[in-house]
Scaffold this active site. Structure first.
Site, PDB file in Angstrom:
ATOM      1  N   LEU A 205      -8.864   5.167   5.530  1.00 14.26           N
ATOM      2  CA  LEU A 205      -8.780   3.698   5.561  1.00 14.26           C
ATOM      3  C   LEU A 205      -8.445   3.192   4.169  1.00 14.26           C
ATOM      4  CD1 LEU A 205     -11.993   2.641   7.527  1.00 14.26           C
ATOM      5  CD2 LEU A 205      -9.641   2.432   8.336  1.00 14.26           C
ATOM      6  N   HIS A 206      -7.450   2.311   4.080  1.00 13.22           N
ATOM      7  CA  HIS A 206      -7.181   1.716   2.772  1.00 13.22           C
ATOM      8  C   HIS A 206      -6.618   0.303   2.855  1.00 13.22           C
ATOM      9  CE1 HIS A 206      -3.095   2.967   3.802  1.00 13.22           C
ATOM     10  NE2 HIS A 206      -2.665   2.127   2.879  1.00 13.22           N
ATOM     11  N   ARG A 207      -6.162  -0.129   4.032  1.00 13.78           N
ATOM     12  CA  ARG A 207      -5.524  -1.445   4.111  1.00 13.78           C
ATOM     13  C   ARG A 207      -6.565  -2.563   3.954  1.00 13.78           C
ATOM     14  NH1 ARG A 207      -0.310  -1.167   4.914  1.00 13.78           N
ATOM     15  NH2 ARG A 207       0.524   0.794   5.738  1.00 13.78           N
ATOM     16  N   PRO A 208      -6.211  -3.618   3.205  1.00 14.12           N
ATOM     17  CA  PRO A 208      -7.158  -4.714   2.973  1.00 14.12           C
ATOM     18  C   PRO A 208      -7.759  -5.273   4.256  1.00 14.12           C
ATOM     19  CG  PRO A 208      -5.262  -4.955   1.532  1.00 14.12           C
ATOM     20  CD  PRO A 208      -4.948  -3.799   2.440  1.00 14.12           C
ATOM     21  N   ASP A 284      -5.175   3.992   9.093  1.00 12.97           N
ATOM     22  CA  ASP A 284      -4.315   2.809   9.004  1.00 12.97           C
ATOM     23  C   ASP A 284      -3.124   3.101   8.089  1.00 12.97           C
ATOM     24  OD1 ASP A 284      -5.477   2.785   6.490  1.00 12.97           O
ATOM     25  OD2 ASP A 284      -6.571   0.909   6.779  1.00 12.97           O
TER      26      ASP A 284
END
Length: 367
Positions: A205-208, A284
């Site tokens: 997971l990394h998307r804002p 993501d």
């Protein structure tokens, strides 16, 4: 020898530039210069990625660092302009869709240095994503567009791009996967983590939209708690995401999920092994959708859209959106054996870099 500057700005770029750098060197016709903008830079992780992929230290390092989109883009442009005026390359190669991609393509275009964009034509249709803006602008000013999947060709044609600029060469990131999968098979990462093959769910997971608010992170933890009834969860957690959990006071909740393992970010080889042997990947990320498709691993993408439709139309990826109940239901379906059969998309065969170099040979012969 023709001088080529290839730009990397973030870790996913390494997997795209590495096979191209090796193919350019092998041809004997090109001086391949690797420029690292330093847009994302973690000394330990960057060194691991360069070592894993057999890349030399970057020939040029700009050391830009973090900042807002405008700050990063402006800093890269200022420093890259100095490099171009000194080096005078025949062509600049940019990959992917990070801020460095946009910044370097603009500078090169304004100095009348030809630009080649690798992974051109990908579109999510969502202009709230900074990456989408980077893709559109970069493609509009590039001289050569190297496309990874048929949707990219269709998108560019619909945008009025001349077909003479477009080359369907396949997916360069798969070149790195094919070249290193045997090495990954020898990795001890599963043993070191006490994991059995096909017994765990891998999360990235990394998307804002998924990690930058307390509400979204609480939702993710509820999803993990549900999946944990059926599967061990392995989550190589980015330092920024870890900090978010701490800032929002959610680390205790995360640690209370007995089958959730938060581990440090992994090198390319270790992560490839973890991905290859997972029962399910929850992500993501863009690139992971592609890699799981080639590996035949079940992937659920927690986004409302994807710029890589081939992974859904042909591969093992499913777009599940961001609705909590939908993600939980789909994850349990897969873990209970209701899997999606997939195939490897056209030209995702590990020979994309060779096709790009062959195209460059032809282009330089005609320019």
């Amino acid at each position: 020898m023709k001088k080529i500057i290839s730009v990397v700005g973030a870790r996913p770029n390494f997997m795209k530039i590495a096979p191209l750098h090796h193919a350019l060197k092998k041809s004997g016709k090109y001086q391949s210069i690797i420029l690292h903008t330093g847009q994302h830079y973690d000394e330990k992780m960057s060194k691991v990625f360069f070592d894993d992929l057999g890349l030399p230290e970057p020939d040029i390092y700009l050391g830009i660092g973090s900042g807002s989109h405008a700050e990063q883009t402006a800093k890269v442009m200022i420093e890259f302009e100095k490099v171009l005026m000194k080096e005078l390359p025949e062509i600049v190669i940019v990959v992917g869709d990070v801020n460095s991609t946009l910044a370097c393509s603009i500078v090169a275009a304004k100095l009348l240095v030809p630009v080649a964009h690798v992974e051109a034509g990908l579109r999510s249709g969502d202009r709230t994503m900074p990456e989408e803006i980077n893709r559109i602008v970069t493609d509009s000013i590039s001289d050569l567009l190297f496309v990874s999947e048929p949707s990219g060709m269709h998108n560019l044609i619909n945008e009025g791009v001349s077909e003479e600029k477009m080359f369907f060469v396949g997916n360069i990131m798969i070149d790195s996967l094919v070249a290193h999968v045997q090495k990954a098979n020898q990795s001890n990462v599963l043993k070191n983590l006490g994991l059995e093959e096909k017994s765990y769910t891998l999360v990235t997971l990394h998307r804002p939209s998924n990690v930058d608010s307390k509400e979204s992170l609480e939702k993710m933890l509820r999803i993990f708690a549900e999946i944990a009834h059926r599967s061990q969860i392995v989550f190589p957690i980015h330092p920024r995401t870890r900090k978010r959990l701490e800032d929002f006071g959610l680390m205790e909740k995360a640690n209370a999920i007995s089958k959730l393992r938060l581990i440090e970010p992994q090198g390319y080889i270790e992560f490839l092994k973890l991905m290859k042997e997972a029962a399910l990947v929850l992500t993501d990320s863009g690139g992971i959708q592609e890699e799981t498709t080639v590996l035949g691993v079940q992937c659920l993408t927690m986004r409302e859209n994807t710029e890589r439709p081939a992974t859904i139309e042909v591969g093992t990826n499913q777009l599940v959106g961001t609705d909590e109940s939908e993600i939980k239901a789909k994850a349990m379906e897969v873990l209970n054996g209701n899997i999606k059969e997939g195939k490897i998309p056209e030209k995702w065969d590990g020979r994309t870099a060779d096709r790009i170099v062959a195209t460059l040979d032809h282009i330089f012969a005609t320019w």
